[in-house]
Design a protein around this motif. Sequence first.
Motif, short mmCIF file in Angstrom:
data_model
loop_
_atom_site.label_atom_id
_atom_site.label_comp_id
_atom_site.label_asym_id
_atom_site.label_seq_id
_atom_site.Cartn_x
_atom_site.Cartn_y
_atom_site.Cartn_z
N SER A 52 0.84 -1.21 0.00
CA SER A 52 0.00 0.00 0.00
C SER A 52 0.87 1.25 0.00
CB SER A 52 -0.88 0.05 1.24
OG SER A 52 -1.71 -1.04 1.28
N SER A 65 2.46 1.81 -3.43
CA SER A 65 1.58 2.34 -4.47
C SER A 65 1.16 3.77 -4.14
CB SER A 65 0.37 1.43 -4.73
OG SER A 65 -0.52 1.50 -3.66
N GLN A 71 -8.04 -6.23 -0.49
CA GLN A 71 -8.32 -5.03 -1.28
C GLN A 71 -9.01 -3.95 -0.45
OE1 GLN A 71 -6.88 -4.43 -3.98
NE2 GLN A 71 -6.14 -6.54 -4.02
N LYS A 89 -6.60 -2.35 1.88
CA LYS A 89 -5.74 -1.40 1.15
C LYS A 89 -6.47 -0.09 0.86
CE LYS A 89 -2.44 -4.49 -1.03
NZ LYS A 89 -2.09 -5.26 -2.25
N GLN A 90 -7.76 -0.20 0.51
CA GLN A 90 -8.56 1.02 0.26
C GLN A 90 -8.64 1.87 1.53
OE1 GLN A 90 -12.14 -0.86 -1.19
NE2 GLN A 90 -11.88 0.03 -3.21
N PHE A 105 -5.37 3.54 2.22
CA PHE A 105 -5.12 4.62 1.28
C PHE A 105 -5.79 5.92 1.76
CE2 PHE A 105 -5.14 7.10 -2.55
CZ PHE A 105 -4.00 6.71 -3.24
#
Length: 255
Positions: A118, A121, A145, A148-149, A152
């Motif tokens: 994470s 990116s 996922q 990770k969202q 972020f």
Amino acid sequence: FKRVDLNRKSKDELVEMGETFNHMIDLLETNFEKQEQFVSNASHELKTPLTIIESYASLLRRRGQQESDIFIESVEAIQSESVRMRELTEQLLFMAKHNEHWNIKKSRVNLFDIVLQSIKSFQNAYQREIELNRVENLWIYTDEQKLKQLLFIILDNARKYSEDLISVVLGKENNQLYIQIIDRGIGIPETDQNKIFDRFYRVDKARNRKQGGTGLGLPIAKEIADAIGAKINLSSVEKIGTTVTIYLPIDEKSD
Ligand code: ADP
């Protein structure tokens, strides 16, 4: 006809049914009001950047060819307001899509690897210094996922509201793993701290316009956390910084 005998028991049942019914109507009304409020807030938030774009486009048309500073200012404003509108639309679509339906896909993952990916990116999108402690063997059964969202969003806030190094600390406490995101930025006033998870809430709209916030980041983060069974804790001191901790429960599949 069979005579319906309203004996005491069935009368009580009727009263009870009536109360349940009333309660259901209250709930529906509250939900409806919330929806209405949401649509009205969303339209308002979309209207603001549109109005700004419109007025700068008109300024550009009238004076942009002769005055180069007006040209630059207008183009920059149009660009940044368009970015805001795109972010807002993406977030609104995300909320509409996930309103009731969360497609959770859990697997056993290594927390350090997930967080490192994470961060990498994130750093591809934004050049920011982020430190991470190396911890081995923190396994968790979760939706990679979605986690990770969630990360972020929290990292993005740390980036927007601070300028120095961002630290990420992983650890294990009781029966849970945690990810802590620490920034040394402007912090959040105590009086606002219980409102920042409300949709569209921003501490200071003027301050945030520059940073391009929408007020939907934290509410979305909270919804993702609920969907994957995580908890978010936020502590902040004005002008010192903010620490957000994400707690992930360890279950038998994590080990
Ligand atoms: P936004 O898109 O405005 O950042 P959020 O829902 O993510 O929306 O956050 C709500 C508000 O909380 C922000 O507008 C900001 O004022 C405040 N906030 C969130 N994270 C931080 C942080 N790390 N440091 C300082 N303020 C923050």
